[in-house]
Motif scaffolding. Sequence first.
Motif, PDB file in Angstrom:
ATOM      1  N   ARG A 104      37.280  41.156  24.502  1.00 19.42           N
ATOM      2  CA  ARG A 104      38.415  40.619  23.765  1.00 19.42           C
ATOM      3  C   ARG A 104      39.712  41.026  24.425  1.00 19.42           C
ATOM      4  N   THR A 134      45.490  33.590  14.294  1.00 18.10           N
ATOM      5  CA  THR A 134      44.368  32.698  14.607  1.00 18.10           C
ATOM      6  C   THR A 134      44.783  31.249  14.836  1.00 18.10           C
ATOM      7  N   ARG A 177      35.248  40.313  17.238  1.00 16.18           N
ATOM      8  CA  ARG A 177      36.048  39.667  16.197  1.00 16.18           C
ATOM      9  C   ARG A 177      35.300  39.496  14.892  1.00 16.18           C
ATOM     10  N   CYS A 188      42.288  33.598  21.149  1.00  8.21           N
ATOM     11  CA  CYS A 188      42.012  33.941  19.749  1.00  8.21           C
ATOM     12  C   CYS A 188      42.769  33.056  18.761  1.00  8.21           C
TER      13      CYS A 188
END
Length: 354
Positions: A104, A134, A177, A188
Amino acid sequence: MEVTQMSERCSTRACSLLLIFLVSIMSPLASADPVESSENQSFEFTPVFADLDNFVPSDSHPYMLPDSDEALYSATRMMKNTWIDEGMPGVDIATSPQSMTSGRACTPYNEGDTATVPTSGGSIDVTVEKTTSTAAFMVQSGRTLSSTVLNNWASTWDSTVYPTLMTYFGKDYFDGRGIAAPDVDNNCQIEVIIYAIDGAYNIGGYFSPGMSASREAIFIDIDDAPLTWSKVILAHELQHLMHNALDPYENLWIDEGAADMAAFLCFGGSSTLYGHVNAWTTASHYSVRWWNQRTADYGGGFIFLLYLADHLGGGPAIRKLAQDSSTGAAGIEDLARNPIGATPGVIGRDFIDI
């Protein structure tokens, strides 16, 4: 004579596996050339879009909107059919986005950033006008959308749309996540691209699976964005995006029923949805599996998905169904025999009994 179909046109796994097998046996067993590591390979992907000049409302899914003399439609089905016709390029990456990312190391968009993005009508320049952790709401350069609409969308996205759809259609991609949306572009965020499509009403938005191997994005017509219920488009198209990443081969009646269910779970009922449901309940002799683009087909798919959620484990059950590589009745039988927190076979084990 009325023509029916069991599911959308599709590219079967069997054909794909056969092609891979034939290519592999014709390839040399060894090569003198060094193998380039996946980390050093560059990936080139050309998005596939349908031509919206050929859009036909009667072949498309109407969004769940309140009473209105005008209709608003999703062009996603048109986009997906074009992608299927082209051989579903990038499907292996779209369904395994983690293969293109390592860990990530999100590089999210920030407000004020600019970008060039592909659309059905060609590439356009956009400015990131609003972001959440998001989502990135991108507005076509030269066009404006009120901060009231953008702030309302962002707030609703964080409080309702994203968490609800993660419960029903998310997946743990084992990238830290938890249950989340796919993230092939490693930012993301879902890109919400707001641009001029065809003026007010008619096409409200779409998701194009033909670009899902390179980025996660949904598209909304800027001229429909000010409508009171335009937030429905967010839920509807995000469901299509997420379902496509889980099982792009799924039958049409399940995917479209799930899109209506997503909007219902986020925003409740509407006259459009009630019309879909009433059309099926007054003609329930129509099988939910025989799709013929009738209003009743949408209602049947929606109410059947709600029935499964109510009896077989809620959101986690639908999430399990969406991730099942079996399609149509076979996937539903798998869930009925192995529900989440319910007795196996409680509603039957074979589709004919369910």
